[in-house]
Every structure is written in C-alpha cells, then in structure tokens.
Design a protein around this motif. Structure first.
Motif, mmCIF file in Angstrom:
data_model
loop_
_atom_site.group_PDB
_atom_site.id
_atom_site.type_symbol
_atom_site.label_atom_id
_atom_site.label_comp_id
_atom_site.label_asym_id
_atom_site.label_seq_id
_atom_site.Cartn_x
_atom_site.Cartn_y
_atom_site.Cartn_z
ATOM 1 N N ALA A 136 -7.434 -24.163 -75.768
ATOM 2 C CA ALA A 136 -8.804 -23.865 -75.353
ATOM 3 C C ALA A 136 -9.627 -25.135 -75.209
ATOM 4 O O ALA A 136 -10.548 -25.212 -74.384
ATOM 5 C CB ALA A 136 -9.463 -22.914 -76.340
ATOM 6 N N MET A 137 -9.318 -26.139 -76.027
ATOM 7 C CA MET A 137 -10.007 -27.430 -75.899
ATOM 8 C C MET A 137 -9.622 -28.124 -74.597
ATOM 9 O O MET A 137 -10.402 -28.921 -74.061
ATOM 10 C CB MET A 137 -9.676 -28.330 -77.090
ATOM 11 C CG MET A 137 -10.304 -27.887 -78.398
ATOM 12 S SD MET A 137 -9.786 -28.916 -79.815
ATOM 13 C CE MET A 137 -10.586 -30.481 -79.414
ATOM 14 N N ALA B 81 -14.683 -25.632 -77.806
ATOM 15 C CA ALA B 81 -14.008 -24.848 -76.774
ATOM 16 C C ALA B 81 -15.002 -23.844 -76.181
ATOM 17 O O ALA B 81 -15.621 -23.071 -76.914
ATOM 18 C CB ALA B 81 -12.808 -24.118 -77.361
ATOM 19 N N THR B 82 -15.162 -23.858 -74.867
ATOM 20 C CA THR B 82 -16.073 -22.928 -74.211
ATOM 21 C C THR B 82 -15.395 -21.575 -74.024
ATOM 22 O O THR B 82 -14.165 -21.472 -74.049
ATOM 23 C CB THR B 82 -16.510 -23.469 -72.844
ATOM 24 O OG1 THR B 82 -15.343 -23.608 -72.013
ATOM 25 C CG2 THR B 82 -17.189 -24.819 -72.988
ATOM 26 N N LEU B 83 -16.200 -20.531 -73.830
ATOM 27 C CA LEU B 83 -15.649 -19.185 -73.667
ATOM 28 C C LEU B 83 -14.691 -19.093 -72.484
ATOM 29 O O LEU B 83 -13.601 -18.510 -72.624
ATOM 30 C CB LEU B 83 -16.781 -18.167 -73.526
ATOM 31 C CG LEU B 83 -16.348 -16.697 -73.412
ATOM 32 C CD1 LEU B 83 -15.518 -16.284 -74.619
ATOM 33 C CD2 LEU B 83 -17.574 -15.791 -73.256
ATOM 34 N N PRO B 84 -15.022 -19.644 -71.298
ATOM 35 C CA PRO B 84 -14.049 -19.592 -70.198
ATOM 36 C C PRO B 84 -12.720 -20.258 -70.542
ATOM 37 O O PRO B 84 -11.656 -19.748 -70.185
ATOM 38 C CB PRO B 84 -14.775 -20.337 -69.063
ATOM 39 C CG PRO B 84 -16.217 -20.211 -69.375
ATOM 40 C CD PRO B 84 -16.307 -20.242 -70.876
ATOM 41 N N ILE C 83 -11.471 -20.604 -73.554
ATOM 42 C CA ILE C 83 -10.785 -19.757 -74.539
ATOM 43 C C ILE C 83 -10.020 -18.645 -73.831
ATOM 44 O O ILE C 83 -8.877 -18.316 -74.200
ATOM 45 C CB ILE C 83 -11.806 -19.171 -75.544
ATOM 46 C CG1 ILE C 83 -12.386 -20.285 -76.424
ATOM 47 C CG2 ILE C 83 -11.151 -18.093 -76.414
ATOM 48 C CD1 ILE C 83 -13.517 -19.832 -77.323
ATOM 49 N N MET C 84 -10.617 -18.079 -72.793
ATOM 50 C CA MET C 84 -9.944 -17.023 -72.024
ATOM 51 C C MET C 84 -8.748 -17.600 -71.258
ATOM 52 O O MET C 84 -7.679 -16.982 -71.197
ATOM 53 C CB MET C 84 -10.928 -16.376 -71.053
ATOM 54 C CG MET C 84 -12.145 -15.723 -71.730
ATOM 55 S SD MET C 84 -11.685 -14.530 -73.013
ATOM 56 C CE MET C 84 -10.925 -13.259 -72.014
ATOM 57 N N ALA D 112 -6.995 -20.135 -72.157
ATOM 58 C CA ALA D 112 -5.961 -20.542 -73.112
ATOM 59 C C ALA D 112 -4.983 -19.414 -73.405
ATOM 60 O O ALA D 112 -3.825 -19.657 -73.749
ATOM 61 C CB ALA D 112 -6.606 -21.028 -74.407
ATOM 62 N N LYS D 113 -5.442 -18.174 -73.272
ATOM 63 C CA LYS D 113 -4.575 -17.026 -73.542
ATOM 64 C C LYS D 113 -3.417 -16.939 -72.553
ATOM 65 O O LYS D 113 -2.396 -16.317 -72.842
ATOM 66 C CB LYS D 113 -5.391 -15.734 -73.514
ATOM 67 C CG LYS D 113 -6.435 -15.651 -74.626
ATOM 68 C CD LYS D 113 -7.208 -14.349 -74.566
ATOM 69 C CE LYS D 113 -8.239 -14.263 -75.692
ATOM 70 N NZ LYS D 113 -9.013 -12.989 -75.646
ATOM 71 N N LYS D 114 -3.599 -17.556 -71.378
ATOM 72 C CA LYS D 114 -2.565 -17.486 -70.347
ATOM 73 C C LYS D 114 -1.696 -18.744 -70.305
ATOM 74 O O LYS D 114 -0.710 -18.781 -69.569
ATOM 75 C CB LYS D 114 -3.215 -17.264 -68.982
ATOM 76 C CG LYS D 114 -3.989 -15.962 -68.873
ATOM 77 C CD LYS D 114 -4.602 -15.794 -67.496
ATOM 78 C CE LYS D 114 -5.387 -14.493 -67.393
ATOM 79 N NZ LYS D 114 -6.013 -14.326 -66.055
ATOM 80 N N LYS D 115 -2.071 -19.761 -71.067
ATOM 81 C CA LYS D 115 -1.282 -20.994 -71.057
ATOM 82 C C LYS D 115 0.011 -20.798 -71.849
ATOM 83 O O LYS D 115 0.032 -20.082 -72.853
ATOM 84 C CB LYS D 115 -2.096 -22.149 -71.640
ATOM 85 C CG LYS D 115 -3.256 -22.584 -70.750
ATOM 86 C CD LYS D 115 -3.985 -23.785 -71.333
ATOM 87 C CE LYS D 115 -5.127 -24.237 -70.435
ATOM 88 N NZ LYS D 115 -5.851 -25.405 -70.985
ATOM 89 N N PRO D 116 1.105 -21.430 -71.411
ATOM 90 C CA PRO D 116 2.406 -21.182 -72.054
ATOM 91 C C PRO D 116 2.548 -21.850 -73.417
ATOM 92 O O PRO D 116 2.049 -22.952 -73.640
ATOM 93 C CB PRO D 116 3.398 -21.774 -71.062
ATOM 94 C CG PRO D 116 2.616 -22.859 -70.359
ATOM 95 C CD PRO D 116 1.208 -22.354 -70.266
ATOM 96 N N ILE D 117 3.210 -21.156 -74.333
ATOM 97 C CA ILE D 117 3.596 -21.714 -75.633
ATOM 98 C C ILE D 117 5.103 -21.540 -75.778
ATOM 99 O O ILE D 117 5.607 -20.418 -75.831
ATOM 100 C CB ILE D 117 2.866 -21.035 -76.800
ATOM 101 C CG1 ILE D 117 1.363 -21.332 -76.752
ATOM 102 C CG2 ILE D 117 3.434 -21.509 -78.139
ATOM 103 C CD1 ILE D 117 0.572 -20.695 -77.878
ATOM 104 N N GLN D 118 5.806 -22.650 -75.825
ATOM 105 C CA GLN D 118 7.256 -22.616 -76.017
ATOM 106 C C GLN D 118 7.557 -22.485 -77.503
ATOM 107 O O GLN D 118 6.988 -23.199 -78.323
ATOM 108 C CB GLN D 118 7.891 -23.892 -75.464
ATOM 109 C CG GLN D 118 9.403 -23.943 -75.613
ATOM 110 C CD GLN D 118 9.975 -25.277 -75.159
ATOM 111 O OE1 GLN D 118 9.233 -26.202 -74.817
ATOM 112 N NE2 GLN D 118 11.295 -25.388 -75.164
ATOM 113 N N GLN D 119 8.465 -21.562 -77.840
ATOM 114 C CA GLN D 119 8.800 -21.350 -79.249
ATOM 115 C C GLN D 119 10.198 -21.854 -79.543
ATOM 116 O O GLN D 119 11.151 -21.551 -78.833
ATOM 117 C CB GLN D 119 8.691 -19.866 -79.608
ATOM 118 C CG GLN D 119 8.846 -19.599 -81.100
ATOM 119 C CD GLN D 119 8.416 -18.193 -81.464
ATOM 120 O OE1 GLN D 119 7.246 -17.839 -81.418
ATOM 121 N NE2 GLN D 119 9.384 -17.373 -81.838
#
Length: 251
Positions: free
Chosen positions: A77-78, A188-191, A193-194, A196-203
C-alpha cells in the motif's frame, strides 16, 4: 535495478507490553501488531530511490506466520510492487532470518537489500550484518543518508556513529540498514490500500529454500523489570554520602 526490502511484523510501539502468566514470553493475543518502524523507513527509502529512477522495482519480503501478509500489504500500500512471504510458524532467530533472506536474494538478484537496523521487539541488530556476511556483499549500517550512482554501480551512505557521521562508498550489490533520521515514512492512501489488495504476494517455505529454521537459542524465562522504588529526602550532604556508601553501596 531491483531493491529488496525486509519487513517484520511486531507488537505496535504504542501497545502496552505484558508478560504471559507462565513467563514463557510476552502476550500477543488481542494486541495490536504493525510493521517495525525501522522497516517502514527502509520501505520509504526504497520507494524514494524508485521515484528517483534509480530502481525499477521494489520487492517487500516478510518471514513468519500467515498474519505477516498484513504487514506485506502495508508495504504494498505504501508503494512496493510485489511481496514475498516465507510462511513458517517456527520462532525465527536472526541467523535463520539472514539465511532465508540470503536465499531470496540469490533468487531475485537485487542491487540493494534494505533492512531496518533492528526490530523493536528483540532489538538484536544482527540480521543485516549476518546477511551481508552470508552473501559476501559490502554493508553500510545505521544509514542516515543514501545516494546511489547507478552508472558507477556504487552507493554513498552516510552512517551515524558515536563520534559523529561516517560516509562510506560501497559497490553494488550491497546490504544497507536504515536508521531513524534517514527519512519520514509516508502514509498509505486509501486508493493505494485498495490497489495493494490486487498486488501479487509469492509464498514460499523454508523447506523450499533449503534452510533449517530450528531455533539455536532457548528462552528460559521472561520477566517484567522490577518496579522503581520511590526516592527519599536527606537532610545533609553527610547523610547522602552515608546512604550512598552503606545502603546503595555505590561509593
């Protein structure tokens, strides 16, 4: 040029720390958790280097249980581009963390690995130095200013010392640990933050990276510091000296 940033999930610095009843550690149930403040500074510096066109991509890395994804989402989000999460419920100690980060660095080939100089939960101040040793990269710790010369593949880092400031020139790739006066992290701004929910996280897992995270140290007991006793008034210098000599036993 890519930048890797390590972020750690810790008890929020505003939260009141309580020791568990069985004295095996501190109470974390129903306690607010957040990103380690020094890690926030590292993320901010990576983003500023990207904004200066020094770096093209910022990758945030976190190690630990599933809840660490919240910390990664904060970094995303940052402004970080992608997250990497090494999932494990085992207690991670500095050497194990450094070994895991070294394996990720070998996979991702960053030019700079940024870390906070220490975490506010254990205050170890060891991971960055261990990581540099494992990778055989130059290191610049306690950075208060970072300037990167992309053409020369070098970084000039001003670091804080007991006697003042020291400026180092290190070749890249390098490990840099951040101090408080390096920058002021953004909110982190609200847009974002939204987004960030779609950005990929590799596990990943420690087993996939070929690293044993079995703790080498055992915590025997955690106790609260003794309560501070109230002071007393003395009638004369002679009485003060007597108390310091016979009661406090400091002279």
């Amino acid at each position: 040029m890519r930048i890797l940033v390590a972020v750690k999930r810790v008890v929020d610095y505003n939260a009141r720390i309580r020791v568990k009843a069985d004295k095996t550690g501190i109470e974390t149930a129903n306690v607010k958790m957040s990103m380690n403040p020094f890690c926030e500074i590292a993320v901010e510096e990576a983003l500023r280097l990207r904004e200066q066109k020094v770096a093209s991509e910022v990758l945030a890395v976190s190690l630990g249980p599933k809840a660490c994804q919240e910390t990664l989402r904060t970094a995303l989000a940052m402004g970080a581009d992608k997250g990497i999460h090494v999932l494990t419920d085992t207690e991670l100690q500095p050497l194990a963390v450094a070994k895991l980060l070294a394996k990720i660095a070998e996979k991702e080939s960053p030019s700079i690995f940024l870390l906070g100089k220490q975490a506010i939960d254990d205050d170890c101040n060891q991971t960055g130095q261990m990581l540099a040793a494992l990778l055989r990269w130059p290191q610049a710790t306690f950075a208060s200013k970072v300037e990167v010369d992309k053409a020369a593949s070098k970084a000039q880092v001003t670091r804080e010392m007991d006697g003042g400031l020291e400026t180092l020139s290190v070749g890249l790739p390098a490990v840099v640990t951040t101090d408080l006066r390096l920058n002021e992290p953004r909110y982190a701004t609200l847009p974002n933050i939204m987004k960030a929910k779609k950005k990929p996280i590799q596990q990943l897992t420690p087993e996939e990276l070929g690293v044993s995270v079995t703790p080498a140290l055992q915590t025997l007991q955690v106790t609260e510091p003794p309560k501070r006793q109230g002071g007393t008034k003395v009638a004369s210098v002679q009485e003060l000296v007597q108390k310091l000599r016979h009661e406090a036993k400091v002279i």
